[in-house]
Design a protein around this motif. Structure first.
Motif, PDB file in Angstrom:
ATOM      1  N   THR A 384      15.548   0.922  -5.780  1.00  0.00           N
ATOM      2  CA  THR A 384      15.778   2.291  -5.354  1.00  0.00           C
ATOM      3  C   THR A 384      14.812   2.649  -4.243  1.00  0.00           C
ATOM      4  N   ASP A 385      14.868   3.899  -3.811  1.00  0.00           N
ATOM      5  CA  ASP A 385      13.937   4.350  -2.787  1.00  0.00           C
ATOM      6  C   ASP A 385      12.498   4.388  -3.296  1.00  0.00           C
ATOM      7  N   THR A 386      12.342   4.398  -4.611  1.00  0.00           N
ATOM      8  CA  THR A 386      11.006   4.586  -5.179  1.00  0.00           C
ATOM      9  C   THR A 386      10.469   3.387  -5.949  1.00  0.00           C
ATOM     10  N   GLU A 387      11.344   2.433  -6.333  1.00  0.00           N
ATOM     11  CA  GLU A 387      10.853   1.340  -7.179  1.00  0.00           C
ATOM     12  C   GLU A 387      11.809   0.166  -7.174  1.00  0.00           C
ATOM     13  N   VAL A 388      11.282  -0.966  -7.643  1.00  0.00           N
ATOM     14  CA  VAL A 388      12.088  -2.151  -7.907  1.00  0.00           C
ATOM     15  C   VAL A 388      11.794  -2.592  -9.333  1.00  0.00           C
ATOM     16  N   THR A 389      12.831  -2.994 -10.068  1.00  0.00           N
ATOM     17  CA  THR A 389      12.664  -3.480 -11.440  1.00  0.00           C
ATOM     18  C   THR A 389      13.324  -4.845 -11.560  1.00  0.00           C
ATOM     19  N   TYR A 405       7.410  -7.940  -1.809  1.00  0.00           N
ATOM     20  CA  TYR A 405       7.374  -7.813  -0.358  1.00  0.00           C
ATOM     21  C   TYR A 405       8.277  -6.646   0.040  1.00  0.00           C
ATOM     22  N   VAL A 406       7.787  -5.797   0.885  1.00  0.00           N
ATOM     23  CA  VAL A 406       8.580  -4.702   1.432  1.00  0.00           C
ATOM     24  C   VAL A 406       8.596  -4.855   2.943  1.00  0.00           C
ATOM     25  N   ASP A 407       9.816  -4.978   3.472  1.00  0.00           N
ATOM     26  CA  ASP A 407       9.990  -5.166   4.926  1.00  0.00           C
ATOM     27  C   ASP A 407       9.132  -6.322   5.437  1.00  0.00           C
ATOM     28  N   ARG A 408       9.154  -7.423   4.643  1.00  0.00           N
ATOM     29  CA  ARG A 408       8.551  -8.717   4.986  1.00  0.00           C
ATOM     30  C   ARG A 408       7.018  -8.743   4.898  1.00  0.00           C
ATOM     31  N   LEU A 409       6.416  -7.708   4.381  1.00  0.00           N
ATOM     32  CA  LEU A 409       4.970  -7.685   4.163  1.00  0.00           C
ATOM     33  C   LEU A 409       4.671  -7.553   2.684  1.00  0.00           C
ATOM     34  N   ILE A 410       3.567  -8.165   2.238  1.00  0.00           N
ATOM     35  CA  ILE A 410       3.194  -8.054   0.829  1.00  0.00           C
ATOM     36  C   ILE A 410       2.815  -6.608   0.526  1.00  0.00           C
ATOM     37  N   SER A 417       1.678 -10.588 -17.145  1.00  0.00           N
ATOM     38  CA  SER A 417       2.827 -11.209 -17.805  1.00  0.00           C
ATOM     39  C   SER A 417       3.865 -10.200 -18.257  1.00  0.00           C
ATOM     40  N   GLU A 418       3.456  -8.950 -18.453  1.00  0.00           N
ATOM     41  CA  GLU A 418       4.360  -7.968 -19.037  1.00  0.00           C
ATOM     42  C   GLU A 418       4.996  -7.034 -18.018  1.00  0.00           C
ATOM     43  N   ALA A 419       4.498  -6.964 -16.796  1.00  0.00           N
ATOM     44  CA  ALA A 419       5.009  -6.024 -15.794  1.00  0.00           C
ATOM     45  C   ALA A 419       6.449  -6.350 -15.426  1.00  0.00           C
ATOM     46  N   ARG A 420       7.295  -5.304 -15.313  1.00  0.00           N
ATOM     47  CA  ARG A 420       8.691  -5.469 -14.902  1.00  0.00           C
ATOM     48  C   ARG A 420       9.108  -4.379 -13.906  1.00  0.00           C
ATOM     49  N   ILE A 421       8.151  -3.666 -13.344  1.00  0.00           N
ATOM     50  CA  ILE A 421       8.452  -2.602 -12.412  1.00  0.00           C
ATOM     51  C   ILE A 421       7.341  -2.485 -11.376  1.00  0.00           C
ATOM     52  N   CYS A 422       7.726  -2.160 -10.136  1.00  0.00           N
ATOM     53  CA  CYS A 422       6.765  -1.900  -9.064  1.00  0.00           C
ATOM     54  C   CYS A 422       7.259  -0.683  -8.295  1.00  0.00           C
ATOM     55  N   ARG A 423       6.423   0.314  -8.151  1.00  0.00           N
ATOM     56  CA  ARG A 423       6.802   1.553  -7.469  1.00  0.00           C
ATOM     57  C   ARG A 423       6.320   1.539  -6.020  1.00  0.00           C
ATOM     58  N   PHE A 424       7.141   2.050  -5.138  1.00  0.00           N
ATOM     59  CA  PHE A 424       6.848   2.055  -3.716  1.00  0.00           C
ATOM     60  C   PHE A 424       6.073   3.310  -3.324  1.00  0.00           C
ATOM     61  N   SER A 425       5.289   3.193  -2.270  1.00  0.00           N
ATOM     62  CA  SER A 425       4.618   4.359  -1.717  1.00  0.00           C
ATOM     63  C   SER A 425       5.524   5.109  -0.750  1.00  0.00           C
ATOM     64  N   LYS A 426       6.525   4.401  -0.187  1.00  0.00           N
ATOM     65  CA  LYS A 426       7.534   5.022   0.670  1.00  0.00           C
ATOM     66  C   LYS A 426       8.786   4.148   0.621  1.00  0.00           C
ATOM     67  N   PRO A 427       9.954   4.694   0.906  1.00  0.00           N
ATOM     68  CA  PRO A 427      11.192   3.923   0.799  1.00  0.00           C
ATOM     69  C   PRO A 427      11.188   2.709   1.728  1.00  0.00           C
ATOM     70  N   PRO A 428      11.696   1.576   1.266  1.00  0.00           N
ATOM     71  CA  PRO A 428      11.814   0.403   2.137  1.00  0.00           C
ATOM     72  C   PRO A 428      12.880   0.642   3.201  1.00  0.00           C
ATOM     73  N   LYS A 429      12.722   0.005   4.355  1.00  0.00           N
ATOM     74  CA  LYS A 429      13.647   0.210   5.467  1.00  0.00           C
ATOM     75  C   LYS A 429      14.593  -0.972   5.674  1.00  0.00           C
ATOM     76  N   GLU A 430      14.117  -2.185   5.376  1.00  0.00           N
ATOM     77  CA  GLU A 430      14.922  -3.352   5.739  1.00  0.00           C
ATOM     78  C   GLU A 430      15.170  -4.303   4.572  1.00  0.00           C
ATOM     79  N   LEU A 431      14.095  -4.710   3.885  1.00  0.00           N
ATOM     80  CA  LEU A 431      14.230  -5.793   2.909  1.00  0.00           C
ATOM     81  C   LEU A 431      13.239  -5.609   1.766  1.00  0.00           C
ATOM     82  N   VAL A 432      13.702  -5.881   0.566  1.00  0.00           N
ATOM     83  CA  VAL A 432      12.840  -5.919  -0.619  1.00  0.00           C
ATOM     84  C   VAL A 432      12.959  -7.308  -1.223  1.00  0.00           C
ATOM     85  N   GLU A 433      11.822  -7.960  -1.417  1.00  0.00           N
ATOM     86  CA  GLU A 433      11.812  -9.296  -2.024  1.00  0.00           C
ATOM     87  C   GLU A 433      10.856  -9.313  -3.208  1.00  0.00           C
TER      88      GLU A 433
END
Length: 478
Positions: A384-389, A405-410, A417-433
């Motif tokens: 989403t605009d705010t996170e990846v799960t 990686y957001v827009d090709r940068l770490i 071992s338990e994490a399954r979510i990462c929240r963004f500081s701003k919406p990605p523009k091109e690519l989420v990896e």
């Protein structure tokens, strides 16, 4: 048996010794074992890298107060036994020279010997060890363990892995048939600096941690809630990594029948750059004195992952027997060998020695060059605009760390071992990896191409998923 806090005068890969004492006045339900120091009667064995084995002595340089196996009854008796393990000059062969065990008894205030309070030769089953040929520094250890139903015996430690005996980061792990249940145990000794203490940083469901003291001090963890059953295989995995100039040690187990993995515990050892530096060891131990019962254990798929990225299979093992007064009655009731590609140890009861049960001899088996493990499975569940799960299916190899990686940068990298979510500081523009590494050091990578603004939806589910082949040399698209 137990390993000590002082560093032996051996090259890395030497064979240290476990030495342990049992306090008769201690409630075994609360303190089933004590962990101690190396005995000055022992010698180290070094797996040779050339044509000859090297015998390395270090016992004589250990502090004199580390020399006894102590049993206390009314604070009045001490017993000690000394064993030394030698090495032959033929490749991959170890011979053992056994010294006579000696009694040492304290006198009372009147100077009279307290012979009436000293136990006669003991009824423990003999302690047996396998020392593997992994003479290199590593960051991952793994071993499968199996206890047949006929090999169950209370007060028995079926130790899967022991490492760094007598040096920084020394410890061991395995399974126990304890009076309180069948548990997983993982212990680390504290650093030599008395101001530094090992601490837990992750405690899995049902895991308990508590310090131990005696001849040496440290932190032990045990878990009775996960449990284990006879006639079933279990995998144990240990991995170390650095964190803020400390060394973390994680412990995971797998139930093969149920295909379930459990992260038991992660401990913080407050010294940096500590790895698995010595030979690895497995052992079978009766800590209470139940030698009339047979106990048996099998080991397979034992490996060390080295710092150059390779794997060292436990394809050869030096076998040794601890001979001491505590096991005098059953000292010849032991066996070892290779069966269906597994190493086995057996002691106590009516155990008979087979031709392979040579104290100081070597067992060998054929093994693959690396562990046979199903590739990790991990996939994105939403972007989403705010996170990846993401998700790892039940039974999948556990996650060790992840990188987003957001827009090709770490954007974020974390060992968790338990994490399954990462929240963004701003919406990605091109690519989420997303790259996820498992506890064996293998990685899978998933990516999501961000659509143009007018076509974007808040919840994106379309993705490209990449899963590595078993050879880890290339990835295929799913």
């Amino acid at each position: 048996m137990g390993c000590g806090p002082s560093r032996p005068m051996t090259a890395k890969g030497s064979l240290p010794v476990r030495w342990e004492y049992q306090d008769d006045d201690t409630d075994s339900d609360e303190f089933p074992e004590r962990i101690g120091t190396g005995s000055p009667g022992h010698r180290g064995v070094h797996w040779g890298t050339g044509k000859e084995e090297v015998l390395t002595e270090y016992g004589s340089l250990l502090p004199s107060n580390m020399g006894s196996r102590v049993t206390t009854a009314k604070g009045s008796r001490i017993r000690s036994a000394a064993t030394r393990i030698g090495s032959a000059l033929t490749a991959m062969t170890v011979s053992t020279m056994i010294n006579e065990a000696e009694w040492m008894m304290d006198d009372d205030d009147e100077g009279e010997s307290l012979t009436e309070e000293v136990e006669l030769p003991g009824v423990r089953a003999p302690s047996l060890s396998l020392w593997y040929n992994d003479n290199d520094v590593g960051d991952i250890l793994t071993q499968d363990v199996y206890v047949p139903k006929v090999g169950l015996a209370k007060n028995t430690y079926y130790c899967c892995l022991q490492w760094n005996a007598g040096i920084n980061g020394g410890g061991y792990c395995g399974i126990q048939d304890h009076p309180r249940g069948r548990n997983y145990i993982f212990s680390l000794w504290d650093p030599p600096d008395p101001k530094l203490r090992t601490k837990p940083v992750y405690v899995g469901p049902g895991t308990m941690c508590e310090p131990f003291e005696g001849e040496g001090a440290g932190l032990k963890s045990w878990n009775f809630s996960v449990g284990w059953d006879p006639d079933c295989w279990y995998t144990t995995v240990l991995r170390r990594w650095g964190h803020d100039e400390h060394s973390f040690f994680g412990f995971w187990v797998k139930h093969h029948m149920e295909q379930d993995w459990t992260h038991i515990v992660t401990l913080d050892y407050p010294v940096g750059d500590v790895f698995f530096e010595t030979l690895s060891c497995s052992f079978l131990e009766d800590w209470e004195g139940c030698g009339e019962y047979e106990r048996r254990v099998h080991f397979q798929n034992g490996y060390k992952h080295t710092l150059n990225g390779g794997w060292m299979p436990f394809s050869a093992a030096a076998f040794s027997v601890v001979r001491e007064i505590a096991s005098k009655v059953y000292e010849d009731k032991y066996d070892c060998g290779v069966l269906d590609g597994t190493f086995y140890l057996q002691s106590g009861g009516d155990t008979m020695q087979t031709a392979s049960a040579i104290d100081g001899g070597t067992l060998e088996r054929r093994m693959p060059s690396k562990p046979d493990i199903v590739p990790m499975c991990c996939y994105l569940t939403s972007v989403t605009d705010t996170e990846v799960t993401w998700e790892i299916p039940s039974g999948g190899v556990p996650q060790f760390q992840y990188i987003v990686y957001v827009d090709r940068l770490i954007f974020k990298q974390e060992v968790d071992s338990e994490a399954r979510i990462c929240r963004f500081s701003k919406p990605p523009k091109e690519l989420v990896e997303l790259l996820v590494e498992d506890i064996y050091g293998r990685s899978v990578r998933s990516k999501f191409q961000v659509m143009v603004e007018e076509k974007r939806t808040k919840l994106r589910t379309k993705m490209d998923l990449y899963v590595p082949s078993q050879t880890n040399l290339r990835a295929k698209r799913v």
